[in-house]
Design an enzyme around this catalytic site. Structure first.
Site, PDB file in Angstrom:
ATOM      1  N   ASP A 253       0.797  -1.230   0.000  1.00 28.70           N
ATOM      2  CA  ASP A 253       0.000   0.000   0.000  1.00 28.70           C
ATOM      3  C   ASP A 253       0.831   1.281   0.000  1.00 28.70           C
ATOM      4  O   ASP A 253       0.406   2.308  -0.510  1.00 28.70           O
ATOM      5  CB  ASP A 253      -0.943   0.031   1.229  1.00 28.70           C
ATOM      6  CG  ASP A 253      -0.195  -0.173   2.550  1.00 28.70           C
ATOM      7  OD1 ASP A 253       1.039  -0.286   2.512  1.00 28.70           O
ATOM      8  OD2 ASP A 253      -0.848  -0.239   3.605  1.00 28.70           O
ATOM      9  N   HIS A 254       2.052   1.214   0.543  1.00 27.07           N
ATOM     10  CA  HIS A 254       2.823   2.447   0.710  1.00 27.07           C
ATOM     11  C   HIS A 254       3.568   2.870  -0.557  1.00 27.07           C
ATOM     12  O   HIS A 254       3.985   4.015  -0.668  1.00 27.07           O
ATOM     13  CB  HIS A 254       3.857   2.268   1.829  1.00 27.07           C
ATOM     14  CG  HIS A 254       3.301   2.492   3.207  1.00 27.07           C
ATOM     15  ND1 HIS A 254       2.229   1.789   3.693  1.00 27.07           N
ATOM     16  CD2 HIS A 254       3.674   3.345   4.198  1.00 27.07           C
ATOM     17  CE1 HIS A 254       1.970   2.200   4.925  1.00 27.07           C
ATOM     18  NE2 HIS A 254       2.830   3.136   5.248  1.00 27.07           N
TER      19      HIS A 254
ATOM     20  N   ASP B  96       3.741  -0.912  11.644  1.00 27.51           N
ATOM     21  CA  ASP B  96       3.252   0.386  11.199  1.00 27.51           C
ATOM     22  C   ASP B  96       2.641   1.056  12.421  1.00 27.51           C
ATOM     23  O   ASP B  96       1.950   0.409  13.207  1.00 27.51           O
ATOM     24  CB  ASP B  96       2.203   0.222  10.103  1.00 27.51           C
ATOM     25  CG  ASP B  96       1.876   1.550   9.475  1.00 27.51           C
ATOM     26  OD1 ASP B  96       2.471   1.877   8.439  1.00 27.51           O
ATOM     27  OD2 ASP B  96       1.038   2.275  10.043  1.00 27.51           O
TER      28      ASP B  96
ATOM     29  N   SER C  73       6.566   7.358  13.948  1.00 27.78           N
ATOM     30  CA  SER C  73       6.173   6.075  13.386  1.00 27.78           C
ATOM     31  C   SER C  73       7.039   4.942  13.937  1.00 27.78           C
ATOM     32  O   SER C  73       7.966   5.161  14.694  1.00 27.78           O
ATOM     33  CB  SER C  73       6.303   6.107  11.856  1.00 27.78           C
ATOM     34  OG  SER C  73       7.660   6.095  11.513  1.00 27.78           O
TER      35      SER C  73
ATOM     36  N   ARG D  37       8.983   3.269  12.201  1.00 25.15           N
ATOM     37  CA  ARG D  37       9.990   3.079  11.158  1.00 25.15           C
ATOM     38  C   ARG D  37      11.338   2.632  11.739  1.00 25.15           C
ATOM     39  O   ARG D  37      12.096   3.431  12.268  1.00 25.15           O
ATOM     40  CB  ARG D  37      10.142   4.414  10.433  1.00 25.15           C
ATOM     41  CG  ARG D  37      10.738   4.336   9.078  1.00 25.15           C
ATOM     42  CD  ARG D  37      10.606   5.688   8.401  1.00 25.15           C
ATOM     43  NE  ARG D  37       9.207   6.097   8.283  1.00 25.15           N
ATOM     44  CZ  ARG D  37       8.817   7.343   8.051  1.00 25.15           C
ATOM     45  NH1 ARG D  37       9.694   8.299   7.919  1.00 25.15           N
ATOM     46  NH2 ARG D  37       7.528   7.634   7.952  1.00 25.15           N
TER      47      ARG D  37
HETATM   48 FE1  SF4 Z   1      -0.913   4.504   4.928  1.00 27.01          FE
HETATM   49 FE2  SF4 Z   1       0.089   5.045   7.316  1.00 27.01          FE
HETATM   50 FE3  SF4 Z   1      -1.256   6.903   5.969  1.00 27.01          FE
HETATM   51 FE4  SF4 Z   1      -2.516   4.868   6.979  1.00 27.01          FE
HETATM   52  S1  SF4 Z   1      -1.411   6.446   8.126  1.00 27.01           S
HETATM   53  S2  SF4 Z   1      -2.800   5.672   4.937  1.00 27.01           S
HETATM   54  S3  SF4 Z   1      -1.056   3.215   6.741  1.00 27.01           S
HETATM   55  S4  SF4 Z   1       0.691   5.988   5.416  1.00 27.01           S
END
Ligand code: SF4
Length: 785
Positions: free
Chosen positions: A121-122, A186, A665, A667
């Site tokens: 998704d990222h 995440d 985050s 990360r």
């Molecule tokens: Fe994607 Fe994180 Fe944004 Fe949610 S908060 S849409 S998981 S980047």
């Protein structure tokens, strides 16, 4: 029947009667239904044993029910005791999972020990919208997706390909379950708290623990109870609960705590609304957030084809709420009937302003009264309820011949949501006003936004219904002021294009020149005819169990993927001659330490991504971002350049930091990169929880000033040595000896300061072995796993 079983049964009948029943088909729920009987038994061992029958909060119940061995623990002290836990599941996204998988490969396991999923998704950039952007990503990030897919096949991981949706929405729709414990790589993993799951954002190395089947450690959090009363009024949405709370708690206020919601107001909220609230709990630094099992959770589980989970949860409903008289470490009360919509920002999610005062706030700051773009959706606010309420507003505007004055983007959280919106005609309505439906992916929420409407560095304002708004987060432009609001408020405001427009009180001019005021938004919590399943091609392939011959695909020439080398073990002596690479002033989030946006493409290549290390950090010595002195050459350079120079010249270095270092985050690159470039120690006024653990996992020692004012004594050229790393023990201070060049002379002065740390016995072993992973691999080799 025993008394307790009779009690549970009667609870079941009474509780279930209060639920709205949605009858839909169900899928196989055997792997996603928590083993409630076992969890209740575990909890009982701890609660009746060492806790002497004391009433517990829901969060405590779920955590203690997931103890690795409930019989081994002999005491639990909040903020002190490390709980050794057994998570039910791991979820990872495509950016963070690369490093997690590369690390898992070093552990030498044949498959993951717990159900695990990967979500692509990222890495999808928002540009033309929807499927076109997915296709582009499939080409530009092919090697990453191929790597993740092949690794998923090899290790029995569920692989959700690009376009299927955003991790937290997919997890909510498919895997979250009341009373379960999940970890995810995440920081917005807590989204699943809206479905009663304790879901915690962690670094990849923590995920590797769970995937390798060894206990995952968490320091026992304190619990903030948020008592919700009343009912949201017409314009207010669940987002406003958390926007308001973020203002009260600030970005550090939740650190070391789980936020648990209770009170009569809880029953009035939708499951997806509660997920929004839990999702953004990450913004106040909370370990996670959680709601007790409610009728809306039952309905949502049923609507998403998980009726058996709903039934089981109902049976065990007394486990899924706090005990009567449970003690919260702090209680905050919110009367939702009194709450008004809020807008938070810019640049920090805790700068919270009620909508009625927002125009004054803009005027007071002298900001231009203009919105450049409105963006709704993301993992935070893309529920059916959000989209129906937004569509109700857009329909009103359409009837009056109005169009948004600025770009309007919609991000569905999953293909299930997108397909349901399409069936119900919502997408058509949003497109009629020029709304661009983006891919089911993170896009502009994580800097993956090919924005063409502004010049480089142009000051401008955007409104989003996302969750995070640190500088540069959305478009890489540090001059973009990013405000957070509910999807309803964002949408209505795009029709005026002005930051000072209040849709509750102000009017627009319609196509006939008459004043038009929005009526309050309305919409259903769940689709009357159930959710569409979305496109079959997005369903993950079945997980296979025997893939010993499957090859993991990594090209040796890749610039985006690189096999990891284990970090060297600790040399066994005190540290000497460490250089302070930078003394950081003010906020230093994981975005500052390891920027996202274009750097996301190097997530699987430690050497290459390290070129972004600390490029957002502000140097306290010269007040410049990403500029430090190279003491070996006397020249100024960027932080990664100088760090690399030191590494090549065998000079180890440290970072000195302000409060809440590493907030933001999960990360783990932020920890991996500094370690890779030669940093064994970071000294800060305080650390954000996830990042502190990430540093420990990678063999970096996080030290905290015992006296905060000692921060002022350090600067960029100092030479550091340690006293107390040899013989490091939990709770034992470490002395830092600082050797300082006297201004303009070759003389030095030397003095000591004291630092403390939060390393447990196990974490000290990680440090000694060079990393947590080195310890796992060594145990795996010796058959200790
Ligand atoms: Fe994607 Fe994180 Fe944004 Fe949610 S908060 S849409 S998981 S980047």
């Amino acid at each position: 029947l025993s008394q307790s079983i009779k009690h549970t049964l009667s609870n079941h009948r009474n509780f279930r009667r209060s639920f709205a029943t949605i009858t839909t088909e169900s899928k196989d729920c055997s792997k996603i239904t928590p083993n409630y009987a076992k969890l209740v038994e575990n909890l009982s061992i701890v609660q009746k044993g060492i806790l002497g029958g004391q009433p517990l909060t829901l969060a405590e119940k779920i955590l203690y029910a997931h103890l690795w061995n409930p019989k081994e623990i002999d005491n639990i002290v909040k903020s002190e005791t490390y709980l050794r836990l057994k998570p039910d599941r791991v979820a990872m996204q495509d950016a963070s999972s690369q490093m997690a998988i590369l690390q898992f490969m070093l552990a030498g396991m044949p498959s993951t020990a717990v159900p695990t999923s990967i979500h692509c998704d990222h890495l999808i950039e928002a540009y033309e919208g929807g499927d076109k952007d997915v296709k582009t990503a499939e080409m530009t990030s092919k090697e990453i997706f191929d790597f993740l897919e092949s690794a998923s096949k090899k290790y029995g991981i569920e692989f959700w390909k690009p376009g299927s949706g955003i991790i937290h929405q997919i997890v909510l729709e498919n895997f979250a379950a009341p009373g379960a414990l999940m970890i995810g790589t995440d920081s917005h993993t807590p989204n699943s708290g809206g479905l009663g799951t304790i879901a915690i954002g962690v670094g990849g190395a923590d995920a590797v623990d769970a995937m390798a089947g060894i206990p995952w450690e968490l320091k026992t959090p304190k619990i903030i109870g948020v008592k919700l009363t009343g009912k949201l009024n017409e314009w207010t949405s669940p987002k406003d609960v958390i926007l308001y709370l973020a203002g009260k708690l600030t970005v550090q206020g939740g650190t070391g705590h789980i936020i648990e919601y209770f009170g009569t107001g809880v029953e009035t909220l939708s499951c997806t609304g509660m997920a929004t609230i839990c999702n953004m709990g990450a913004e106040v630094g909370a370990t996670t957030s959680v709601f007790p099992f409610t009728s809306s959770m039952y309905s949502y589980l049923s609507a998403t084809r998980r009726h058996p989970v709903a039934e089981q949860a109902t049976f065990y409903s007394s486990y899924l709420k706090a005990d009567a008289n449970a003690h919260y470490d702090n209680i905050i009360e919110i009367d939702m009937s009194e709450l008004e919509p809020h807008i938070n920002g810019p640049f920090t999610p805790d700068l919270s302003t009620p909508l009625s005062k927002f125009a004054d706030f803009i005027a007071k700051n002298g900001w231009k009264d203009e919105i450049k773009a409105g963006l709704i959706g993301s993992c935070t606010n893309s529920s059916y309820q959000d989209m129906s309420r937004v569509t109700s507003l857009v329909t009103q505007a359409l009837d009056k011949g109005l169009q948004p004055k600025v770009d309007f983007y919609i991000t569905p959280g999953s293909d299930q949501i997108r397909a349901t919106m399409e069936r119900e005609g919502q997408i058509e309505i949003l497109q009629k006003v020029g709304g661009r439906v983006l891919a089911n992916a993170c896009g502009p929420c994580i800097g993956q936004w090919k924005r063409t409407d502004i010049q480089k560095d142009e000051e401008n304002a955007i409104l989003t219904s996302y969750n995070r708004n640190f500088r540069s987060r959305n478009d890489g432009n540090s001059s973009t002021m990013n405000f957070l609001a509910s999807p309803e408020v964002v949408t209505a405001m795009t029709f005026s294009g002005k930051l000072t427009f209040n849709p509750i009180t102000d009017s627009l001019i319609d196509k006939d020149g008459k004043p038009f005021k929005f009526s309050s938004p309305s919409g259903d919590e769940l689709p009357k005819y159930g959710f569409e399943k979305g496109r079959e091609s997005y369903n993950p392939p079945p997980v296979s169990t025997d893939n010993t011959s499957t090859q993991i695909i990594i090209s040796p020439n890749s610039t985006r993927l690189q096999l990891l080398e284990p970090f060297p073990i600790w040399h066994g002596s005190e540290f000497h001659q460490l250089r302070v690479l930078i003394k950081i002033k003010g906020k230093c989030t994981t975005d500052h330490i390891s920027a996202a946006g274009p750097w996301l493409k190097f997530k699987g290549h430690l050497e290459n991504i390290s070129n972004n290390t600390l490029i957002g950090a502000l140097n306290a010595d010269n007040e410049k971002v990403n500029l430090v002195k190279n003491v070996l050459t006397g020249e100024d350079g960027t932080i990664p350049e100088v760090a690399r120079y030191y590494k090549e010249n065998n000079v180890q270095w440290i970072v000195v930091a302000d409060h809440n270092y590493g907030e933001g985050s999960a990360r783990e690159h932020a920890a991996l990169q500094v370690r890779y470039l030669g940093c064994p120690i970071i000294i800060a006024k305080s650390f954000a929880r996830i990042h502190e653990t990430n540093l420990k996992k990678q063999g970096v020692l996080p030290l905290i000033f015992k006296n905060e004012d000692d921060y002022n004594l350090l600067s960029g050229n100092d030479i550091i040595s340690t006293i107390g790393v040899v013989g490091l023990e939990p709770g034992k201070d470490v002395t830092i000896r600082i050797r300082k060049e006297k201004n303009g002379s070759k003389d030095f002065e030397e003095f000591d300061i004291l630092t403390k740390h939060t390393m447990s016995e196990n974490q000290i072993e990680w440090f000694i072995m060079g990393s947590a992973l080195n310890l796992i691999a060594s145990n795996q080799k010796s058959g200790n796993i």
